[in-house]
Design an enzyme around this catalytic site. Structure first.
Site, short mmCIF file in Angstrom:
data_model
loop_
_atom_site.label_atom_id
_atom_site.label_comp_id
_atom_site.label_asym_id
_atom_site.label_seq_id
_atom_site.Cartn_x
_atom_site.Cartn_y
_atom_site.Cartn_z
N SER A 118 -1.59 20.50 16.00
CA SER A 118 -2.36 21.70 16.67
C SER A 118 -2.29 21.85 18.18
CB SER A 118 -3.72 21.88 16.16
OG SER A 118 -4.27 23.15 16.25
N ASP B 268 -1.35 28.44 6.76
CA ASP B 268 -2.15 28.22 8.06
C ASP B 268 -3.14 29.28 8.51
OD1 ASP B 268 -3.08 27.45 10.73
OD2 ASP B 268 -1.37 25.85 10.84
N HIS C 262 -3.91 24.24 7.78
CA HIS C 262 -3.69 24.03 9.10
C HIS C 262 -4.07 22.34 8.96
CE1 HIS C 262 -3.65 24.24 13.48
NE2 HIS C 262 -4.69 23.66 13.51
#
Length: 276
Positions: free
Chosen positions: A97, A227, A256
């Site tokens: 991320s 995601d 995610h």
């Protein structure tokens, strides 16, 4: 606990496990978490003979809760300070991320001399926010709302994210893990509200296009097509195309937070890439 002090006086907490002479795997966590989010990967690679390193980004986890420097350039420079402190050579840098953005900016800003390979997992590059040049991005109002919710009731906001979209626990067939949810909340609440508030701008508005173009080492781009935090279409495929030596691996239905929710699959693919 181990810390390194940066040039601007910030104390960065880090973990460093495994044989000193072994290949180093360096992990970079996502917003608003900490090095603890890599437990499943660090233990796995440690068991496979690697040396594993992970840090808490400034303002996150156990690192200093400073009021400024919550931007990608400072994040990258903090990584460089830790790499220099440990004398790490030819590490594989893996970022999830926001951590993926940190990896990209670190390599672009500090060079490839000490990096052998990199992995971007569910990562924010090239650019999350919608602009004239990035029409597929998310409207700025989405991220403004994140800041509003954080300022109004951070504790509840940090409960809602893992209960819902982060791990895909809001999907009809999902099987939520209360332990995973609580661990996400615990990590988030350890950090600084100011760092997290500013970090929303850092991860959403930083354009990594030129950084990606400058990287020549092999980079594995891993992303789930379900995601709900960093939408697949405007991230992974674009990053893989911008990289000189990018490899795209798409995971049907993965969320995610797939390094945790689908650790066995992700770990096996990471190991194959690292050994390759």
């Amino acid at each position: 606990m181990a810390y390194v002090t940066t040039q601007d006086g910030v104390e960065i907490f880090y973990k460093d496990w495994g044989p000193r002479e072994a290949q180093v795997i360096f992990f970079h966590h996502g917003w608003p978490l900490s090095a603890d989010d890599w437990d499943a990967q660090m233990l796995f690679f440690l068991a496979n003979g690697f040396r594993v390193v992970a840090h808490d980004r400034r303002g996150h986890g156990r690192s200093s809760q400073v009021g400024d420097g919550h931007d990608m350039d400072h994040y990258a420079d903090d990584v460089a300070a830790l790499v220099n402190h440990l004398g790490v050579q030819k590490a594989v840098h893996i970022g999830h991320s926001t951590g993926g953005g940190e990896v990209v900016r670190y390599i672009a800003r500090h060079g490839e001399d000490r990096v052998s390979r990199a992995v971007l997992i569910s990562a924010v590059p090239p650019l999350m926010v919608k602009t004239d040049g990035n029409p597929g991005g998310l409207p700025k109002e989405v991220f403004d709302n994140f800041q509003v919710q954080l300022a109004a009731n951070r504790a509840q906001f940090y409960r809602d994210i893992p209960v819902g979209p982060f791990y895909g626990y809001n999907r009809p067939d999902a099987k939520p893990s209360e332990g995973v949810i609580l661990n996400w909340w615990r990590q988030g609440m350890m950090g600084s509200a100011k760092a997290h508030y500013d970090g929303i701008v850092a991860f959403s508005q930083t354009d990594f296009t030129d950084d990606l173009k400058s990287i020549s080492i092999p980079v594995l781009v891993m992303h789930g097509d379900d995601d709900q935090i960093v939408p697949y279409e405007n991230s992974a495929p674009l990053s893989a195309k911008l990289l000189r030596n990018g490899i795209l691996k798409t995971y049907p239905g993965f969320p995610h937070g797939m390094p945790t929710s689908n650790a066995d699959t992700i770990n096996a693919d990471l190991l194959a890439f690292v050994r390759g």
